[in-house]
Design a protein around this motif. Structure first.
Motif, PDB file in Angstrom:
ATOM      1  N   GLU A   1       0.811  -1.217   0.000  1.00  0.00           N
ATOM      2  CA  GLU A   1       0.000   0.000   0.000  1.00  0.00           C
ATOM      3  C   GLU A   1       0.844   1.266   0.000  1.00  0.00           C
ATOM      4  O   GLU A   1       0.330   2.361  -0.279  1.00  0.00           O
ATOM      5  CB  GLU A   1      -0.935   0.011   1.213  1.00  0.00           C
ATOM      6  N   MET A   2       2.144   1.153   0.283  1.00  0.00           N
ATOM      7  CA  MET A   2       3.040   2.302   0.299  1.00  0.00           C
ATOM      8  C   MET A   2       3.848   2.431  -0.988  1.00  0.00           C
ATOM      9  O   MET A   2       4.669   3.328  -1.116  1.00  0.00           O
ATOM     10  CB  MET A   2       3.996   2.185   1.494  1.00  0.00           C
ATOM     11  N   VAL A   3       3.603   1.547  -1.946  1.00  0.00           N
ATOM     12  CA  VAL A   3       4.369   1.531  -3.190  1.00  0.00           C
ATOM     13  C   VAL A   3       3.848   2.617  -4.125  1.00  0.00           C
ATOM     14  O   VAL A   3       2.652   2.920  -4.154  1.00  0.00           O
ATOM     15  CB  VAL A   3       4.258   0.138  -3.849  1.00  0.00           C
ATOM     16  N   SER A   4       4.746   3.208  -4.915  1.00  0.00           N
ATOM     17  CA  SER A   4       4.352   4.193  -5.913  1.00  0.00           C
ATOM     18  C   SER A   4       4.150   3.508  -7.260  1.00  0.00           C
ATOM     19  O   SER A   4       4.593   2.379  -7.483  1.00  0.00           O
ATOM     20  CB  SER A   4       5.413   5.287  -6.048  1.00  0.00           C
ATOM     21  N   LEU A   5       3.476   4.196  -8.162  1.00  0.00           N
ATOM     22  CA  LEU A   5       3.189   3.634  -9.482  1.00  0.00           C
ATOM     23  C   LEU A   5       4.478   3.373 -10.265  1.00  0.00           C
ATOM     24  O   LEU A   5       4.601   2.354 -10.956  1.00  0.00           O
ATOM     25  CB  LEU A   5       2.268   4.568 -10.255  1.00  0.00           C
ATOM     26  N   ASP A   6       5.443   4.267 -10.161  1.00  0.00           N
ATOM     27  CA  ASP A   6       6.701   4.097 -10.900  1.00  0.00           C
ATOM     28  C   ASP A   6       7.441   2.831 -10.477  1.00  0.00           C
ATOM     29  O   ASP A   6       8.142   2.207 -11.291  1.00  0.00           O
ATOM     30  CB  ASP A   6       7.599   5.316 -10.700  1.00  0.00           C
ATOM     31  N   ASP A   7       7.308   2.445  -9.204  1.00  0.00           N
ATOM     32  CA  ASP A   7       7.982   1.237  -8.746  1.00  0.00           C
ATOM     33  C   ASP A   7       7.428  -0.013  -9.420  1.00  0.00           C
ATOM     34  O   ASP A   7       8.168  -0.972  -9.676  1.00  0.00           O
ATOM     35  CB  ASP A   7       7.842   1.105  -7.225  1.00  0.00           C
ATOM     36  N   LEU A   8       6.129  -0.023  -9.698  1.00  0.00           N
ATOM     37  CA  LEU A   8       5.501  -1.202 -10.292  1.00  0.00           C
ATOM     38  C   LEU A   8       5.804  -1.354 -11.781  1.00  0.00           C
ATOM     39  O   LEU A   8       5.597  -2.433 -12.342  1.00  0.00           O
ATOM     40  CB  LEU A   8       3.986  -1.146 -10.102  1.00  0.00           C
ATOM     41  N   LEU A   9       6.264  -0.293 -12.422  1.00  0.00           N
ATOM     42  CA  LEU A   9       6.522  -0.359 -13.863  1.00  0.00           C
ATOM     43  C   LEU A   9       7.874  -1.025 -14.117  1.00  0.00           C
ATOM     44  O   LEU A   9       8.871  -0.375 -14.435  1.00  0.00           O
ATOM     45  CB  LEU A   9       6.474   1.051 -14.464  1.00  0.00           C
TER      46      LEU A   9
END
Length: 538
Positions: free
Chosen positions: A264-272
């Protein structure tokens, strides 16, 4: 060696695998002939190994080279963390069998860990003095020695970190050491390597093999206690490197598990995360799917641990985290939807893995589906229906519903559903019964049944509370939309009231014109028109 050599004509002797080379042999000869030279952290390990090789023990002379080197190690080197690191780094160039036999590496490792514990105690006192100081000073007080460990090979670094863990060095210091070591030893990995499809078929180079070992070792050294918090950016960086270098599966799964604990603390850029498989989607969707599986397992375990009648589950942290992850995944779906290589099966798998109560409204989800339909015009009608069936039309906002009603890319069946629910919503809003029947129905259905076990009753209550919380969130969204519409209506009424005076004036003039053509009764009509004009002016 001369005595053991057969024959009297011995002119040459070969010292095979002499530790330290000819320079160390020269220092040993200077010691034999009483010539002065300085023992330092850079030559003490070589001198000790050479003395062991040459058997320079106390049997032949008191305070021989072995005892001199050991005294220097015990009294000077082992008392300093920095000097112990310097000596340990020089052991990498010496024969491993001799280094292990004389246990010089073990002594340095233990000395480093012991001195780190001492520094930890000192830093604890320093932090008390740094309470009013700047953040940079506090960080300097925590662990100044993390940079020194970066000069070690990965094998010696692993032994040092393990020794620190046994002796009780703080997790934050160990994490800082791991991060700094990764930054200094893995800096050669470039982002362009992710996008080079030719690298997937080529065999790894020696440098890449070494980097793979480093990544796997650093992951295995990460603290396991729950109090330690490793930065998510570092975990994602290690995960991307592990994928690119082809690290072993347990290494990647461990990184995914740690990330899922705080998804829940992850940013969108990290998932890419770029995909390395040629012909596949541009982004690594499978890794994100596994992250979601681990996250949902964590939420389920937390809810199981919280089992008890004293917990109502209405404001549980697990549900709040689930709502945040729902918004994150909707944004991720919208980001990867334009990918022409993204299959419908993977796209739907990411959608279906989240439960229905993970989304308060489906606006972000609808936006991602619309982008996917626009980027994939070759989808069949059945595939479009299969995808759009996952959207809950009742969870669309007013703006999203208006867009969906005019969207030609959506199946006709969904457009009809959107129009129907919009009409139903408008009817409920006008009658003032928005959600009352549904809410009362949910409340009445939450009464525990006597035929159910206590645990089943509790699970049912938690489920009902979760649905109630979700319904209240939806009602708040609807209420804000109604307030906006009411504000627009009031503004429109004010604008119309401002134009009323002009309307009445024009009406009185019209009546006056009619009175001109009214003959004898014109006086009366003129009088009434004048009175009307007078009243209007007042």
């Amino acid at each position: 060696m001369v005595a053991e050599a057969k024959g009297s004509n011995v002119s040459n002797l070969e010292l095979l695998n002499f530790p330290g080379g000819h320079q160390t042999f020269e220092l040993a000869m200077k010691f034999c002939y009483g010539m002065n030279f300085e023992i330092t952290t850079f030559n003490v390990a070589r001198l000790l190994c050479a003395a062991e090789y040459l058997e320079m023990t106390e049997e032949y002379r008191e305070q021989n080279l072995i005892s001199r080197a050991e005294i220097y190690l015990n009294e000077i080197v082992f008392q300093s963390l920095q000097k112990s690191v310097e000596v340990l780094s020089t052991c990498e160039m010496l024969p491993p069998d001799i280094v292990d036999e004389i246990e010089i590496s073990n002594g340095c490792v233990e000395a480093i860990a012991m001195n780190a514990c001492k520094e930890q105690l000192v830093s604890g006192l320093s932090k008390l003095d740094c309470d009013g100081e700047s953040r940079e000073l506090k960080e300097d007080c925590v662990a100044w020695w993390v940079e020194d460990l970066s000069v070690l090979s990965i094998d010696y670094f692993q032994r040092v970190i393990c020794a620190m863990g046994r002796m009780g060095v703080r997790s934050d210091s160990i994490i800082a050491s791991l991060m700094h070591y990764a930054q200094s030893s893995l800096k050669g990995i470039g982002k362009c390597q992710f996008w080079n499809p030719s690298r997937t078929n080529s065999s790894p180079t020696s440098v890449e093999k070494d980097q793979k070992i480093i990544v796997e070792t650093l992951v295995s050294l990460m603290p396991t206690d729950k109090s330690s918090s490793i930065p998510l950016t570092f975990l994602f960086g290690m995960l991307k490197m592990a994928i690119m270098l082809g690290a072993i599966i347990p290494c990647r799964l461990e990184l995914e598990r740690r990330i899922a604990l705080r998804l829940e603390m992850v940013s969108l850029d990290d998932l890419l995360i770029p995909s390395l498989q040629s012909g596949d989607s541009l982004f690594d969707v499978d890794t994100v799917h596994r992250l979601l599986v681990n996250f949902l397992q964590r939420v389920e375990e937390e809810e199981t641990e919280d089992y008890g009648y004293e917990s109502d589950g209405f404001c549980s942290s697990g549900h709040g985290s689930l709502l945040k992850v729902g918004q994150l995944i909707d944004a991720y779906l919208a980001e990867i939807a334009p990918d022409p290589y993204l299959s419908l099966q993977k796209f739907i798998a990411l959608i279906e893995i989240l439960p229905d109560y993970a989304r308060v409204i489906d606006d972000g989800f609808y936006r991602a589906v619309d982008i996917y339909l626009k980027a994939h015009p070759a989808l069949t009608e059945q595939e479009c229906k299969k995808l759009c069936k996952l959207i809950d039309c009742q969870k669309l906002s007013q703006e999203a519903s208006n867009h969906a009603a005019q969207n030609d890319r959506l199946p006709l069946q969904m457009v009809v559903q959107v129009l129907y629910f919009e009409q139903l919503r408008l009817k409920n809003a006008m009658s003032g019964s928005l959600g009352d029947g549904l809410l009362s129905q949910r409340i009445s259905s939450g009464v525990p049944s006597a035929a159910m076990s206590p645990r089943d009753n509790y699970a049912s209550l938690r489920r009902e509370n979760r649905e109630l919380k979700l319904e209240i969130s939806r009602m708040r969204v609807r209420l804000s939309e109604l307030e906006k519409e009411q504000m627009f209506m009031k503004q429109g009424m004010i604008d119309k009231a401002g134009n009323g005076r002009t309307f009445l004036t024009s009406l009185s003039k019209g009546i006056g014109r009619i009175a001109i053509f009214s003959g004898q009764g014109g006086g009366k009509h003129q009088k009434s028109a004048a009175e009307l004009r007078s009243n209007t002016t007042q």
